[in-house]
Design a protein around this motif. Structure first.
Motif, PDB file in Angstrom:
ATOM      1  N   LEU A 150      -7.241   6.097  -6.470  1.00 19.67           N
ATOM      2  CA  LEU A 150      -8.279   6.081  -5.437  1.00 19.67           C
ATOM      3  C   LEU A 150      -9.056   4.764  -5.436  1.00 19.67           C
ATOM      4  CD1 LEU A 150      -9.552   9.760  -5.616  1.00 19.67           C
ATOM      5  CD2 LEU A 150      -8.134   8.700  -3.839  1.00 19.67           C
ATOM      6  N   ALA A 151      -9.302   4.208  -6.605  1.00 24.69           N
ATOM      7  CA  ALA A 151      -9.992   2.915  -6.686  1.00 24.69           C
ATOM      8  C   ALA A 151      -9.125   1.815  -6.068  1.00 24.69           C
ATOM      9  CB  ALA A 151     -10.331   2.583  -8.137  1.00 24.69           C
ATOM     10  N   SER A 152      -7.833   1.835  -6.370  1.00 25.94           N
ATOM     11  CA  SER A 152      -6.914   0.844  -5.801  1.00 25.94           C
ATOM     12  C   SER A 152      -6.809   1.004  -4.290  1.00 25.94           C
ATOM     13  CB  SER A 152      -5.518   0.977  -6.416  1.00 25.94           C
ATOM     14  OG  SER A 152      -5.538   0.702  -7.783  1.00 25.94           O
ATOM     15  N   LEU A 153      -6.748   2.243  -3.826  1.00 21.26           N
ATOM     16  CA  LEU A 153      -6.657   2.511  -2.402  1.00 21.26           C
ATOM     17  C   LEU A 153      -7.909   2.023  -1.676  1.00 21.26           C
ATOM     18  CD1 LEU A 153      -4.925   3.781  -0.193  1.00 21.26           C
ATOM     19  CD2 LEU A 153      -6.076   5.950  -0.641  1.00 21.26           C
ATOM     20  N   LYS A 154      -9.072   2.286  -2.260  1.00 27.58           N
ATOM     21  CA  LYS A 154     -10.330   1.822  -1.651  1.00 27.58           C
ATOM     22  C   LYS A 154     -10.354   0.303  -1.579  1.00 27.58           C
ATOM     23  CE  LYS A 154     -15.354   1.972  -1.968  1.00 27.58           C
ATOM     24  NZ  LYS A 154     -15.446   0.918  -1.012  1.00 27.58           N
ATOM     25  N   LYS A 155      -9.924  -0.358  -2.641  1.00 23.90           N
ATOM     26  CA  LYS A 155      -9.885  -1.821  -2.664  1.00 23.90           C
ATOM     27  C   LYS A 155      -8.964  -2.336  -1.558  1.00 23.90           C
ATOM     28  CE  LYS A 155      -8.640  -5.682  -5.627  1.00 23.90           C
ATOM     29  NZ  LYS A 155      -8.023  -6.071  -6.884  1.00 23.90           N
ATOM     30  N   ASN A 156      -7.795  -1.726  -1.403  1.00 24.26           N
ATOM     31  CA  ASN A 156      -6.842  -2.151  -0.372  1.00 24.26           C
ATOM     32  C   ASN A 156      -7.397  -1.924   1.029  1.00 24.26           C
ATOM     33  OD1 ASN A 156      -5.081  -2.856  -2.372  1.00 24.26           O
ATOM     34  ND2 ASN A 156      -3.643  -1.212  -2.012  1.00 24.26           N
ATOM     35  N   LEU A 157      -8.016  -0.771   1.257  1.00 24.04           N
ATOM     36  CA  LEU A 157      -8.569  -0.472   2.576  1.00 24.04           C
ATOM     37  C   LEU A 157      -9.740  -1.394   2.909  1.00 24.04           C
ATOM     38  CD1 LEU A 157      -8.334   3.415   2.637  1.00 24.04           C
ATOM     39  CD2 LEU A 157      -6.833   1.755   3.765  1.00 24.04           C
ATOM     40  N   ASP A 158     -10.537  -1.729   1.913  1.00 21.39           N
ATOM     41  CA  ASP A 158     -11.619  -2.699   2.124  1.00 21.39           C
ATOM     42  C   ASP A 158     -11.033  -4.058   2.506  1.00 21.39           C
ATOM     43  OD1 ASP A 158     -13.553  -0.823   1.572  1.00 21.39           O
ATOM     44  OD2 ASP A 158     -13.890  -1.495  -0.494  1.00 21.39           O
ATOM     45  N   ASN A 178       0.831  -1.196   0.000  1.00 21.73           N
ATOM     46  CA  ASN A 178       0.000   0.000   0.000  1.00 21.73           C
ATOM     47  C   ASN A 178       0.875   1.260   0.000  1.00 21.73           C
ATOM     48  OD1 ASN A 178      -2.785   0.609  -0.110  1.00 21.73           O
ATOM     49  ND2 ASN A 178      -2.681   1.419   1.953  1.00 21.73           N
ATOM     50  N   SER A 207      -9.992  -3.962   6.107  1.00 27.05           N
ATOM     51  CA  SER A 207     -11.179  -4.052   6.955  1.00 27.05           C
ATOM     52  C   SER A 207     -11.670  -5.496   7.052  1.00 27.05           C
ATOM     53  CB  SER A 207     -12.279  -3.152   6.403  1.00 27.05           C
ATOM     54  OG  SER A 207     -13.411  -3.203   7.213  1.00 27.05           O
TER      55      SER A 207
END
Length: 84
Positions: A53-61, A31, A64
């Motif tokens: 931003l799409a990659s970051l959201k995928k990683n943060l999901d 990340n 979680s």
């Protein structure tokens, strides 16, 4: 960091805990590369930003989902994985 974790017994009590810490450490490293690559990219476009931003959201999901409803990476105990 790993030396201190072993010295102060913050590297997990079981093999499963140690594996979870290793997985988290690698994912956080991946990340960080994603973030630094975007931040230092010369001439980044809006398309690059959207991809980032799409990659970051995928990683943060993924983080979680990995944590689930545990307060820490290995459950209820503090480990070195929290410090990354």
């Amino acid at each position: 960091m790993r030396y201190l974790a072993r010295k102060y017994k913050l590297n997990g009590d079981t093999e499963e805990a140690k594996t979870r810490i290793d997985v988290l450490e690698q994912q956080l490293s991946d990340n960080a590369v994603l973030v630094w690559t975007f931040l230092f990219k010369q001439g980044a476009t809006e398309e690059d930003k959207a991809t980032f931003l799409a990659s970051l959201k995928k990683n943060l999901d993924g983080f979680s989902k990995f944590l689930g409803n545990k307060p820490y990476v290995t459950g209820d105990s503090l480990t070195v994985g929290v410090s990354f």
